[in-house]
Design an enzyme around this catalytic site. Sequence first.
Site, short mmCIF file in Angstrom:
data_model
loop_
_atom_site.label_atom_id
_atom_site.label_comp_id
_atom_site.label_asym_id
_atom_site.label_seq_id
_atom_site.Cartn_x
_atom_site.Cartn_y
_atom_site.Cartn_z
N SER A 166 46.40 42.14 64.73
CA SER A 166 45.16 42.32 65.49
C SER A 166 44.46 40.98 65.61
O SER A 166 44.61 40.10 64.75
CB SER A 166 44.24 43.32 64.77
OG SER A 166 42.93 43.28 65.30
N TYR B 99 40.03 46.51 57.42
CA TYR B 99 40.99 46.54 58.53
C TYR B 99 41.48 45.13 58.85
O TYR B 99 42.68 44.88 58.96
CB TYR B 99 40.34 47.16 59.76
CG TYR B 99 41.23 47.16 60.98
CD1 TYR B 99 42.19 48.15 61.16
CD2 TYR B 99 41.11 46.17 61.96
CE1 TYR B 99 43.02 48.17 62.28
CE2 TYR B 99 41.93 46.17 63.07
CZ TYR B 99 42.88 47.16 63.24
OH TYR B 99 43.69 47.16 64.34
#
Length: 250
Positions: free
Chosen positions: A140, A154
């Site tokens: 990401s 995350y």
Amino acid sequence: MSRTIMITGASSGLGEGMAREFAARGDNLALCARRTERLDALKEELQGRYPGLTVSVRALDVNNHDQVFDVFRAFRDEFGTLDRIIVNAGIGKGQPLGTGKFRANLQTAETNFVAALAQMEAAMEIFREQNRGHLVTVSSVTAVRGLPGNVTTYAATKSGLAALSEGLRVELKKSGSPIRVTTLYPGYIRTEINEKVKNTPFIVDAETGCRAMVKAIESGRSECFVPGWPWTPIGFILRRLPESMLAKIF
């Protein structure tokens, strides 16, 4: 000659979108996820649209590590070879540390990093036996820095996944192995995982985002921000911003 591409987390979101893109290119597909009814529907759709395509689906909970190895090996045995494995399954839960939401953060860490490690282990076991293959990990854009609040855990898991992928890539290059490793850093792509998030900058629809991801995978580059614009320059800038600036932005 058709390739066989395996995708985890293929029942929705980025995995489902990439499956459609690869099917349009004529690739055979090995698709797995927890929600088999959605996989069955996707298989029916793709085989109806591309009659010559072979699509195989299997149930997989990536947090069941023994099942990860069993499913990967079963796909290999079924197709005879796996040309590319995309470690895509993941979740977007997370809360600020110390706010009583440890379980949500733990689930994020277990799914996005520990389960990804299991998938990479299973993939590399197959690729080392074949002495070829292409491993793709979906990280990401948040992986480039430590980020605050709901994104802290995350981002940390995606950073760990990127580091794991890079370490493996260095090892393979050092040994002269033909096995390739690509890390994707998606920016904001509208899927079920973020459908309720409002006012997201530079977000693109799933079809646009997945098309960019497949294009990046096919490019052969080791690391790719996707879509390339504007996330490549944004990633470059984020890596260099002082923490005081990050605090103002996020």
